[in-house]
Scaffold this active site. Sequence first.
Site: not given
Length: 169
Positions: A15-19, A83
């Site tokens: 989710y977030g920036s890793f999309q 992370e």
Amino acid sequence: MTSSDKSLSHDVFVYGSFQEPSVVNLILECSPVMVPAQLHGYHVYRLKGRLHACISPSENGLINGKILTGLTDSQLENLDMIEGSEYVRKTVEVVLTDTSEKKQVETYVWANKDDPNLYGEWDFEEWRRLHMDKFIEASTKFIEWKKNPDGRSREEFEKFVFDDPPTAA
């Protein structure tokens, strides 16, 4: 352990920036298959002063994200390292958007569910518009550090994921 056990792949819900494909391609040093999915029972939060999102359990929460499929142990290690200790990798059940199939995957959950810096709802398009370039720059520095730490600590690079890190006067 047999040799086939070593080649097991990992599926990770992001989710977030890793999309963002350019972020994932940089961190994993490849272009993994990304499958749209939903995670029920969690909420995606903003973090005060940070460029990235986090998730925490929320009874009625729903997160739209993607599954990175077929990751190697080394690629999973890259995700674990970026992370850091503020996230816990755990197994969750997601629903594939296209087929409604349920699938067990791993994801990164914010370790401190009572963190006072959690607020609101993280917005991918806003992040892409306002913070993506800085996040890619920080991720590039992190990957360079991983390949050649040269005596520098991980903490030196964590400051890059803050929206406005403190500067020396």
